[in-house]
Write an enzyme that holds these catalytic residues in place. Sequence first.
Site, PDB file in Angstrom:
ATOM      1  N   CYS A  14      48.840  -6.078  42.308  1.00  0.00           N
ATOM      2  CA  CYS A  14      49.653  -4.891  42.015  1.00  0.00           C
ATOM      3  C   CYS A  14      50.276  -5.069  40.631  1.00  0.00           C
ATOM      4  O   CYS A  14      50.869  -6.107  40.332  1.00  0.00           O
ATOM      5  CB  CYS A  14      50.712  -4.687  43.094  1.00  0.00           C
ATOM      6  SG  CYS A  14      49.970  -4.531  44.728  1.00  0.00           S
ATOM      7  N   SER A  22      55.614  -5.269  55.736  1.00  0.00           N
ATOM      8  CA  SER A  22      55.311  -4.380  54.611  1.00  0.00           C
ATOM      9  C   SER A  22      53.926  -4.708  54.072  1.00  0.00           C
ATOM     10  O   SER A  22      53.600  -5.866  53.833  1.00  0.00           O
ATOM     11  CB  SER A  22      56.374  -4.581  53.522  1.00  0.00           C
ATOM     12  OG  SER A  22      56.090  -3.784  52.402  1.00  0.00           O
ATOM     13  N   CYS A  65      49.967 -14.338  45.773  1.00  0.00           N
ATOM     14  CA  CYS A  65      49.384 -13.156  46.408  1.00  0.00           C
ATOM     15  C   CYS A  65      47.992 -12.920  45.855  1.00  0.00           C
ATOM     16  O   CYS A  65      47.720 -13.161  44.685  1.00  0.00           O
ATOM     17  CB  CYS A  65      50.267 -11.932  46.162  1.00  0.00           C
ATOM     18  SG  CYS A  65      49.768 -10.505  47.164  1.00  0.00           S
ATOM     19  N   ASN A  84      62.164  -3.164  39.277  1.00  0.00           N
ATOM     20  CA  ASN A  84      62.874  -4.323  38.739  1.00  0.00           C
ATOM     21  C   ASN A  84      62.015  -4.974  37.667  1.00  0.00           C
ATOM     22  O   ASN A  84      60.917  -5.409  37.955  1.00  0.00           O
ATOM     23  CB  ASN A  84      63.142  -5.349  39.844  1.00  0.00           C
ATOM     24  CG  ASN A  84      64.109  -4.799  40.864  1.00  0.00           C
ATOM     25  OD1 ASN A  84      65.199  -4.341  40.520  1.00  0.00           O
ATOM     26  ND2 ASN A  84      63.709  -4.815  42.124  1.00  0.00           N
ATOM     27  N   CYS A 102      63.281  -7.101  44.603  1.00  0.00           N
ATOM     28  CA  CYS A 102      61.891  -6.765  44.947  1.00  0.00           C
ATOM     29  C   CYS A 102      60.972  -7.040  43.769  1.00  0.00           C
ATOM     30  O   CYS A 102      61.243  -6.593  42.660  1.00  0.00           O
ATOM     31  CB  CYS A 102      61.734  -5.279  45.238  1.00  0.00           C
ATOM     32  SG  CYS A 102      62.697  -4.693  46.570  1.00  0.00           S
ATOM     33  N   GLU A 109      59.733 -18.421  48.110  1.00  0.00           N
ATOM     34  CA  GLU A 109      61.091 -17.881  47.994  1.00  0.00           C
ATOM     35  C   GLU A 109      61.456 -17.047  49.217  1.00  0.00           C
ATOM     36  O   GLU A 109      60.615 -16.345  49.790  1.00  0.00           O
ATOM     37  CB  GLU A 109      61.198 -16.986  46.758  1.00  0.00           C
ATOM     38  CG  GLU A 109      60.810 -17.709  45.504  1.00  0.00           C
ATOM     39  CD  GLU A 109      61.266 -16.980  44.236  1.00  0.00           C
ATOM     40  OE1 GLU A 109      60.826 -17.385  43.167  1.00  0.00           O
ATOM     41  OE2 GLU A 109      62.056 -16.021  44.328  1.00  0.00           O
ATOM     42  N   GLY A 118      53.499 -12.355  48.893  1.00  0.00           N
ATOM     43  CA  GLY A 118      52.279 -12.310  49.697  1.00  0.00           C
ATOM     44  C   GLY A 118      52.044 -11.005  50.422  1.00  0.00           C
ATOM     45  O   GLY A 118      52.902 -10.124  50.461  1.00  0.00           O
TER      46      GLY A 118
HETATM   47  N1  SAH Z   1      52.441  -7.206  49.883  1.00  0.00           N
HETATM   48  C1  SAH Z   1      53.429  -6.477  50.599  1.00  0.00           C
HETATM   49  C2  SAH Z   1      54.785  -7.123  50.646  1.00  0.00           C
HETATM   50  C3  SAH Z   1      55.362  -7.664  49.354  1.00  0.00           C
HETATM   51  S1  SAH Z   1      56.025  -6.575  48.159  1.00  0.00           S
HETATM   52  C4  SAH Z   1      53.523  -5.061  50.077  1.00  0.00           C
HETATM   53  O1  SAH Z   1      52.889  -4.762  49.083  1.00  0.00           O
HETATM   54  O2  SAH Z   1      54.191  -4.243  50.706  1.00  0.00           O
HETATM   55  C5  SAH Z   1      57.454  -5.840  48.813  1.00  0.00           C
HETATM   56  C6  SAH Z   1      57.823  -4.533  48.104  1.00  0.00           C
HETATM   57  O3  SAH Z   1      58.350  -4.748  46.786  1.00  0.00           O
HETATM   58  C7  SAH Z   1      56.634  -3.637  47.929  1.00  0.00           C
HETATM   59  O4  SAH Z   1      56.925  -2.316  48.258  1.00  0.00           O
HETATM   60  C8  SAH Z   1      56.348  -3.782  46.462  1.00  0.00           C
HETATM   61  O5  SAH Z   1      55.588  -2.743  45.998  1.00  0.00           O
HETATM   62  C9  SAH Z   1      57.748  -3.854  45.889  1.00  0.00           C
HETATM   63  N2  SAH Z   1      57.760  -4.357  44.515  1.00  0.00           N
HETATM   64  C10 SAH Z   1      56.899  -5.207  43.949  1.00  0.00           C
HETATM   65  N3  SAH Z   1      57.216  -5.423  42.660  1.00  0.00           N
HETATM   66  C11 SAH Z   1      58.310  -4.704  42.385  1.00  0.00           C
HETATM   67  C12 SAH Z   1      59.141  -4.539  41.233  1.00  0.00           C
HETATM   68  N4  SAH Z   1      58.897  -5.192  40.104  1.00  0.00           N
HETATM   69  N5  SAH Z   1      60.212  -3.715  41.337  1.00  0.00           N
HETATM   70  C13 SAH Z   1      60.492  -3.106  42.488  1.00  0.00           C
HETATM   71  N6  SAH Z   1      59.758  -3.225  43.619  1.00  0.00           N
HETATM   72  C14 SAH Z   1      58.662  -4.004  43.574  1.00  0.00           C
END
Ligand code: SAH
Length: 374
Positions: A114, A208, A110, A308, A351, A90, A176
Amino acid sequence: MIDLFGADRPTLENYFLELEDKPFRAVQLVKWIHQRGEYDFAKMSDFPKTLRTQLSNDEIFQLPQIEKVVIDYDGVVKWLFRLHDDNIIETVFIPENNRGTLCISSQVGCYLDCRFCATALQGFNRNLASAEIIAQVWLARQQLSEISATEEWKNKRWNDLPLSSKVTNVVLMGMGEPLLNVKQVMPAVRLMLDDNAYGLSKRKVTISTAGIAPMMSSLPQECEASLALSLHSAIDSVRDILVPLNKKYDIKTLMSACWDYIKAHNHRRHILFEYVMLKGVNDDDKHVRALIRLLGDFPAKINLIPFNPYPKLPYQCSSMKTIHRFQDQLKKRDINTTIRKTRGNQIQAACGQLSGEVQDRTNRLTRLKTIEFA
Ligand code: SAH
Protein backbone atom coordinates in the site's frame (compact mmCIF):
# COMPACT_ATOMS: atom_id res chain seq x y z
CA MET A 1 6.23 -29.86 21.06
CA ILE A 2 3.63 -27.15 20.89
CA ASP A 3 3.12 -23.42 21.45
CA LEU A 4 0.96 -23.84 24.56
CA PHE A 5 0.92 -20.07 25.00
CA GLY A 6 -0.78 -19.42 21.68
CA ALA A 7 -3.04 -22.48 21.55
CA ASP A 8 -6.79 -21.93 21.72
CA ARG A 9 -9.06 -24.11 23.85
CA PRO A 10 -9.97 -26.76 21.21
CA THR A 11 -6.29 -27.25 20.38
CA LEU A 12 -5.42 -27.64 24.05
CA GLU A 13 -8.27 -30.08 24.60
CA ASN A 14 -6.76 -32.31 21.91
CA TYR A 15 -3.33 -31.90 23.42
CA PHE A 16 -4.50 -33.06 26.84
CA LEU A 17 -6.43 -35.95 25.31
CA GLU A 18 -3.25 -37.07 23.59
CA LEU A 19 -1.52 -36.96 26.95
CA GLU A 20 -4.36 -39.17 28.20
CA ASP A 21 -5.40 -36.44 30.55
CA LYS A 22 -8.78 -34.68 30.95
CA PRO A 23 -9.90 -32.11 28.38
CA PHE A 24 -10.96 -29.72 31.19
CA ARG A 25 -7.26 -29.12 31.76
CA ALA A 26 -7.50 -26.90 28.67
CA VAL A 27 -9.72 -24.42 30.51
CA GLN A 28 -7.44 -24.55 33.54
CA LEU A 29 -4.35 -23.84 31.45
CA VAL A 30 -5.98 -21.04 29.49
CA LYS A 31 -7.05 -19.43 32.77
CA TRP A 32 -3.59 -19.71 34.27
CA ILE A 33 -1.81 -18.16 31.32
CA HIS A 34 -4.26 -15.59 30.03
CA GLN A 35 -6.49 -14.69 32.95
CA ARG A 36 -4.05 -14.86 35.83
CA GLY A 37 -1.06 -13.99 33.69
CA GLU A 38 0.96 -16.92 35.07
CA TYR A 39 3.29 -18.44 32.51
CA ASP A 40 5.44 -20.49 34.88
CA PHE A 41 4.11 -24.03 34.66
CA ALA A 42 5.79 -24.93 37.99
CA LYS A 43 3.40 -22.54 39.73
CA MET A 44 0.21 -24.05 38.34
CA SER A 45 -0.79 -25.56 41.65
CA ASP A 46 -3.88 -27.47 40.54
CA PHE A 47 -1.86 -29.56 38.05
CA PRO A 48 -0.14 -32.76 39.18
CA LYS A 49 3.62 -32.40 39.36
CA THR A 50 4.25 -34.80 36.48
CA LEU A 51 1.94 -32.78 34.28
CA ARG A 52 3.72 -29.55 35.18
CA THR A 53 7.01 -31.08 34.10
CA GLN A 54 5.43 -32.39 30.92
CA LEU A 55 4.10 -28.90 30.08
CA SER A 56 7.50 -27.31 30.67
CA ASN A 57 9.14 -29.91 28.44
CA ASP A 58 6.60 -29.51 25.65
CA GLU A 59 6.41 -25.72 25.52
CA ILE A 60 8.57 -24.17 22.84
CA PHE A 61 7.42 -20.56 22.94
CA GLN A 62 9.78 -17.84 24.13
CA LEU A 63 8.01 -14.74 25.34
CA PRO A 64 9.02 -11.65 23.33
CA GLN A 65 11.35 -9.23 25.08
CA ILE A 66 10.42 -5.65 25.71
CA GLU A 67 12.89 -3.72 23.62
CA LYS A 68 11.44 -0.30 24.27
CA VAL A 69 8.36 1.41 25.70
CA VAL A 70 7.48 5.00 24.81
CA ILE A 71 4.54 6.88 26.26
CA ASP A 72 3.18 9.92 24.44
CA TYR A 73 1.88 13.09 26.09
CA ASP A 74 -1.71 11.88 25.62
CA GLY A 75 -1.11 8.46 27.12
CA VAL A 76 -0.60 6.51 23.90
CA VAL A 77 1.87 3.74 24.65
CA LYS A 78 4.07 2.17 21.99
CA TRP A 79 6.03 -1.01 22.61
CA LEU A 80 8.74 -2.49 20.51
CA PHE A 81 8.88 -6.22 21.13
CA ARG A 82 11.91 -8.27 20.16
CA LEU A 83 11.06 -11.80 19.01
CA HIS A 84 13.19 -14.91 19.47
CA ASP A 85 14.75 -14.42 16.04
CA ASP A 86 15.56 -10.74 16.73
CA ASN A 87 12.75 -9.42 14.58
CA ILE A 88 11.04 -6.39 16.08
CA ILE A 89 7.30 -5.75 16.04
CA GLU A 90 5.22 -2.85 17.32
CA THR A 91 2.13 -2.73 19.49
CA VAL A 92 0.24 0.43 20.45
CA PHE A 93 -2.22 1.19 23.26
CA ILE A 94 -4.64 4.08 22.76
CA PRO A 95 -6.39 5.00 26.01
CA GLU A 96 -9.56 7.02 26.36
CA ASN A 97 -11.52 7.59 29.56
CA ASN A 98 -13.57 4.44 29.68
CA ARG A 99 -11.92 2.30 27.08
CA GLY A 100 -8.51 1.31 25.86
CA THR A 101 -7.73 0.06 22.36
CA LEU A 102 -4.76 -2.15 21.71
CA CYS A 103 -3.47 -2.13 18.14
CA ILE A 104 -1.53 -5.31 17.46
CA SER A 105 0.61 -6.68 14.63
CA SER A 106 -0.03 -9.90 12.74
CA GLN A 107 3.12 -10.16 10.61
CA VAL A 108 6.71 -8.94 10.68
CA GLY A 109 6.52 -6.30 7.97
CA CYS A 110 3.91 -6.69 5.26
CA TYR A 111 3.64 -8.46 1.94
CA LEU A 112 1.26 -5.90 0.45
CA ASP A 113 2.53 -2.67 -0.95
CA CYS A 114 0.00 0.00 0.00
CA ARG A 115 1.53 3.22 -1.23
CA PHE A 116 0.79 5.37 1.84
CA CYS A 117 1.85 2.93 4.56
CA ALA A 118 5.17 2.87 6.41
CA THR A 119 5.06 -0.85 7.07
CA ALA A 120 5.09 -1.45 3.31
CA LEU A 121 8.46 0.27 3.02
CA GLN A 122 9.92 -2.39 5.25
CA GLY A 123 8.85 -5.33 3.10
CA PHE A 124 7.73 -8.72 4.36
CA ASN A 125 9.74 -10.85 6.72
CA ARG A 126 7.45 -13.55 8.12
CA ASN A 127 4.11 -14.41 9.66
CA LEU A 128 3.73 -14.13 13.41
CA ALA A 129 2.87 -17.28 15.34
CA SER A 130 -0.41 -17.23 17.26
CA ALA A 131 1.62 -17.13 20.49
CA GLU A 132 3.42 -14.00 19.27
CA ILE A 133 0.09 -12.41 18.42
CA ILE A 134 -1.61 -13.12 21.74
CA ALA A 135 1.61 -12.31 23.64
CA GLN A 136 1.14 -8.68 22.58
CA VAL A 137 -2.13 -8.60 24.54
CA TRP A 138 -0.63 -10.53 27.47
CA LEU A 139 2.42 -8.28 27.72
CA ALA A 140 0.47 -5.05 27.21
CA ARG A 141 -1.94 -5.94 29.98
CA GLN A 142 0.89 -6.76 32.35
CA GLN A 143 2.79 -3.60 31.46
CA LEU A 144 -0.27 -1.38 31.75
CA SER A 145 -0.84 -2.45 35.32
CA GLU A 146 2.69 -1.23 36.10
CA ILE A 147 2.49 1.90 33.99
CA SER A 148 -0.86 2.97 35.44
CA ALA A 149 0.66 2.97 38.92
CA THR A 150 3.12 5.74 38.01
CA GLU A 151 2.54 9.39 38.89
CA GLU A 152 3.14 10.47 35.28
CA TRP A 153 0.30 8.25 34.14
CA LYS A 154 -2.08 9.31 36.88
CA ASN A 155 -1.57 12.94 35.89
CA LYS A 156 -2.46 12.37 32.26
CA ARG A 157 -5.92 13.40 31.07
CA TRP A 158 -8.13 12.77 28.08
CA ASN A 159 -11.07 15.19 27.78
CA ASP A 160 -10.14 16.40 31.26
CA LEU A 161 -10.73 12.94 32.75
CA PRO A 162 -8.27 10.23 33.84
CA LEU A 163 -7.14 7.65 31.30
CA SER A 164 -8.26 4.05 31.24
CA SER A 165 -5.43 1.53 31.51
CA LYS A 166 -7.59 -1.48 30.61
CA VAL A 167 -7.50 -3.22 27.25
CA THR A 168 -11.20 -3.25 26.29
CA ASN A 169 -10.75 -3.33 22.49
CA VAL A 170 -8.25 -5.01 20.21
CA VAL A 171 -7.73 -4.02 16.59
CA LEU A 172 -5.52 -5.97 14.19
CA MET A 173 -4.40 -2.76 12.56
CA GLY A 174 -0.72 -2.87 13.40
CA MET A 175 1.95 -4.26 11.10
CA GLY A 176 0.90 -6.85 8.55
CA GLU A 177 -2.15 -8.21 6.79
CA PRO A 178 -4.06 -10.45 9.22
CA LEU A 179 -6.04 -12.25 6.52
CA LEU A 180 -2.81 -13.44 4.92
CA ASN A 181 -1.99 -15.16 8.22
CA VAL A 182 -5.35 -16.67 9.09
CA LYS A 183 -3.96 -19.92 10.45
CA GLN A 184 -2.08 -18.12 13.22
CA VAL A 185 -4.40 -15.14 13.70
CA MET A 186 -7.54 -17.18 14.40
CA PRO A 187 -6.38 -19.08 17.51
CA ALA A 188 -5.17 -15.77 18.96
CA VAL A 189 -8.50 -14.08 18.19
CA ARG A 190 -10.39 -17.01 19.71
CA LEU A 191 -8.37 -16.54 22.90
CA MET A 192 -9.26 -12.84 22.95
CA LEU A 193 -12.95 -13.76 22.75
CA ASP A 194 -12.78 -16.73 25.16
CA ASP A 195 -14.33 -15.92 28.54
CA ASN A 196 -11.69 -18.09 30.19
CA ALA A 197 -8.94 -15.99 28.62
CA TYR A 198 -9.51 -12.30 27.80
CA GLY A 199 -13.29 -12.35 27.43
CA LEU A 200 -13.44 -9.43 25.02
CA SER A 201 -16.70 -8.71 23.25
CA LYS A 202 -16.89 -9.88 19.62
CA ARG A 203 -17.76 -6.34 18.60
CA LYS A 204 -14.60 -5.06 20.25
CA VAL A 205 -12.11 -7.26 18.44
CA THR A 206 -11.63 -6.01 14.89
CA ILE A 207 -9.73 -7.61 12.06
CA SER A 208 -8.69 -5.02 9.50
CA THR A 209 -7.89 -6.12 5.96
CA ALA A 210 -6.64 -4.49 2.79
CA GLY A 211 -9.14 -6.77 1.02
CA ILE A 212 -8.37 -10.49 0.85
CA ALA A 213 -11.84 -11.23 -0.52
CA PRO A 214 -12.06 -15.04 -0.06
CA MET A 215 -10.96 -14.76 3.57
CA MET A 216 -13.46 -11.98 4.25
CA SER A 217 -16.25 -14.26 3.01
CA SER A 218 -15.16 -17.14 5.21
CA LEU A 219 -14.27 -15.12 8.30
CA PRO A 220 -17.60 -15.81 10.08
CA GLN A 221 -16.85 -19.54 9.95
CA GLU A 222 -13.52 -18.96 11.68
CA CYS A 223 -14.43 -16.54 14.45
CA GLU A 224 -16.96 -13.94 15.54
CA ALA A 225 -14.67 -10.92 15.33
CA SER A 226 -15.69 -7.69 13.63
CA LEU A 227 -14.38 -6.81 10.19
CA ALA A 228 -12.86 -3.59 8.88
CA LEU A 229 -11.98 -3.03 5.23
CA SER A 230 -9.31 -0.54 4.24
CA LEU A 231 -11.12 0.88 1.24
CA HIS A 232 -9.47 4.29 0.65
CA SER A 233 -11.24 4.79 -2.68
CA ALA A 234 -14.47 3.61 -4.27
CA ILE A 235 -12.93 4.07 -7.72
CA ASP A 236 -10.98 1.08 -9.03
CA SER A 237 -8.43 3.06 -11.04
CA VAL A 238 -7.47 5.05 -7.93
CA ARG A 239 -7.59 2.09 -5.54
CA ASP A 240 -5.41 0.08 -7.96
CA ILE A 241 -2.63 2.56 -7.23
CA LEU A 242 -3.16 3.04 -3.49
CA VAL A 243 -3.71 -0.63 -2.67
CA PRO A 244 -2.12 -2.70 -5.47
CA LEU A 245 -3.96 -5.75 -4.14
CA ASN A 246 -7.04 -4.18 -5.77
CA LYS A 247 -5.82 -5.51 -9.12
CA LYS A 248 -6.44 -8.99 -7.75
CA TYR A 249 -9.62 -8.33 -5.77
CA ASP A 250 -11.37 -5.31 -7.21
CA ILE A 251 -14.07 -3.25 -5.50
CA LYS A 252 -16.97 -5.28 -6.90
CA THR A 253 -15.39 -8.51 -5.65
CA LEU A 254 -14.76 -6.93 -2.25
CA MET A 255 -18.35 -5.76 -1.90
CA SER A 256 -19.60 -9.21 -2.73
CA ALA A 257 -17.32 -10.61 0.03
CA CYS A 258 -18.63 -7.91 2.39
CA TRP A 259 -22.19 -9.06 1.71
CA ASP A 260 -21.15 -12.68 2.40
CA TYR A 261 -19.92 -11.55 5.82
CA ILE A 262 -23.12 -9.62 6.57
CA LYS A 263 -25.37 -12.50 5.47
CA ALA A 264 -23.40 -15.04 7.50
CA HIS A 265 -24.11 -12.84 10.51
CA ASN A 266 -27.82 -12.63 9.64
CA HIS A 267 -27.56 -8.90 9.02
CA ARG A 268 -26.80 -8.25 12.69
CA ARG A 269 -23.37 -6.76 12.12
CA HIS A 270 -21.88 -3.94 10.12
CA ILE A 271 -18.48 -3.48 8.47
CA LEU A 272 -16.14 -0.61 9.19
CA PHE A 273 -14.70 1.01 6.07
CA GLU A 274 -11.43 2.79 6.65
CA TYR A 275 -10.61 5.66 4.33
CA VAL A 276 -7.30 7.43 4.61
CA MET A 277 -7.63 11.05 3.48
CA LEU A 278 -4.99 11.93 0.89
CA LYS A 279 -4.83 15.46 -0.45
CA GLY A 280 -5.79 15.69 -4.10
CA VAL A 281 -5.90 11.91 -4.46
CA ASN A 282 -9.17 10.56 -3.02
CA ASP A 283 -10.79 13.50 -1.25
CA ASP A 284 -12.88 15.35 -3.87
CA ASP A 285 -16.60 15.34 -4.68
CA LYS A 286 -16.18 12.69 -7.34
CA HIS A 287 -14.85 10.36 -4.65
CA VAL A 288 -17.65 11.12 -2.21
CA ARG A 289 -20.22 10.40 -4.87
CA ALA A 290 -18.55 7.09 -5.76
CA LEU A 291 -18.50 6.15 -2.07
CA ILE A 292 -22.18 6.99 -1.64
CA ARG A 293 -23.06 4.90 -4.68
CA LEU A 294 -21.01 2.01 -3.36
CA LEU A 295 -22.21 2.00 0.24
CA GLY A 296 -25.67 3.53 -0.01
CA ASP A 297 -27.60 0.48 1.20
CA PHE A 298 -24.78 -1.40 2.88
CA PRO A 299 -24.61 -1.71 6.71
CA ALA A 300 -21.46 0.37 6.85
CA LYS A 301 -19.64 2.69 9.16
CA ILE A 302 -16.97 4.85 7.62
CA ASN A 303 -13.91 5.98 9.49
CA LEU A 304 -12.00 8.78 7.78
CA ILE A 305 -8.33 8.59 8.75
CA PRO A 306 -6.25 11.74 8.40
CA PHE A 307 -3.10 10.58 6.59
CA ASN A 308 -0.12 10.32 8.91
CA PRO A 309 3.06 11.38 7.14
CA TYR A 310 6.18 9.28 7.25
CA PRO A 311 9.53 9.94 5.57
CA LYS A 312 9.63 8.73 1.94
CA LEU A 313 5.83 8.51 1.58
CA PRO A 314 4.78 10.71 -1.36
CA TYR A 315 1.45 11.94 0.04
CA GLN A 316 -0.03 14.75 2.08
CA CYS A 317 -3.02 14.78 4.38
CA SER A 318 -6.21 16.47 3.16
CA SER A 319 -7.03 19.69 5.01
CA MET A 320 -9.37 19.36 7.99
CA LYS A 321 -11.85 21.49 6.06
CA THR A 322 -11.89 18.97 3.22
CA ILE A 323 -12.19 16.04 5.62
CA HIS A 324 -15.18 17.63 7.39
CA ARG A 325 -16.81 18.42 4.07
CA PHE A 326 -16.32 14.81 2.98
CA GLN A 327 -17.88 13.64 6.24
CA ASP A 328 -20.85 16.03 5.96
CA GLN A 329 -21.71 14.80 2.49
CA LEU A 330 -21.75 11.18 3.68
CA LYS A 331 -23.76 12.02 6.75
CA LYS A 332 -26.36 13.77 4.61
CA ARG A 333 -26.93 10.37 3.00
CA ASP A 334 -27.28 8.79 6.46
CA ILE A 335 -23.96 7.02 6.21
CA ASN A 336 -22.49 6.84 9.69
CA THR A 337 -19.10 8.54 9.32
CA THR A 338 -16.50 9.40 11.93
CA ILE A 339 -13.11 11.06 11.71
CA ARG A 340 -10.32 9.23 13.47
CA LYS A 341 -8.49 11.33 15.99
CA THR A 342 -4.83 11.17 15.24
CA ARG A 343 -3.01 10.02 18.34
CA GLY A 344 0.45 8.70 18.99
CA ASN A 345 1.93 10.58 16.03
CA GLN A 346 4.59 12.25 18.18
CA ILE A 347 6.07 8.84 18.89
CA GLN A 348 5.53 7.47 15.37
CA ALA A 349 2.79 5.22 16.68
CA ALA A 350 -0.11 6.44 14.57
CA CYS A 351 -1.81 4.46 11.78
CA GLY A 352 0.63 3.51 9.07
CA GLN A 353 3.68 4.71 10.97
CA LEU A 354 4.52 1.33 12.43
CA SER A 355 7.63 -0.06 10.87
CA GLY A 356 9.27 -1.98 13.69
CA GLU A 357 12.52 -0.16 13.22
CA VAL A 358 14.78 0.24 16.19
CA GLN A 359 16.98 3.28 16.18
CA ASP A 360 19.24 2.37 19.03
CA ARG A 361 19.78 -1.26 19.82
CA THR A 362 22.47 -0.59 22.37
CA ASN A 363 20.04 1.27 24.58
CA ARG A 364 18.17 -1.87 25.50
CA LEU A 365 15.23 -1.04 27.70
CA THR A 366 13.30 -3.61 29.64
CA ARG A 367 11.51 -2.90 32.89
CA LEU A 368 9.45 0.01 34.10
CA LYS A 369 12.34 2.24 35.04
CA THR A 370 13.27 2.28 31.40
CA ILE A 371 10.00 3.64 30.12
CA GLU A 372 10.31 6.93 28.31
CA PHE A 373 7.66 9.57 28.79
CA ALA A 374 7.58 11.81 25.72
N1 SAH B 1 -3.26 -4.70 6.50
C1 SAH B 1 -4.39 -4.29 7.26
C2 SAH B 1 -4.08 -3.80 8.65
C3 SAH B 1 -2.94 -2.81 8.81
S1 SAH B 1 -3.17 -1.13 8.36
C4 SAH B 1 -5.20 -3.28 6.49
O1 SAH B 1 -4.76 -2.85 5.45
O2 SAH B 1 -6.31 -2.96 6.93
C5 SAH B 1 -4.32 -0.42 9.44
C6 SAH B 1 -4.97 0.85 8.86
O3 SAH B 1 -4.07 1.96 8.83
C7 SAH B 1 -5.42 0.64 7.45
O4 SAH B 1 -6.70 1.15 7.23
C8 SAH B 1 -4.39 1.41 6.68
O5 SAH B 1 -4.83 1.72 5.42
C9 SAH B 1 -4.16 2.60 7.59
N2 SAH B 1 -2.94 3.33 7.25
C10 SAH B 1 -1.82 2.84 6.70
N3 SAH B 1 -0.91 3.82 6.52
C11 SAH B 1 -1.45 4.96 6.96
C12 SAH B 1 -0.99 6.31 7.07
N4 SAH B 1 0.24 6.66 6.69
N5 SAH B 1 -1.83 7.23 7.60
C13 SAH B 1 -3.04 6.87 8.03
N6 SAH B 1 -3.54 5.61 7.97
C14 SAH B 1 -2.76 4.66 7.42
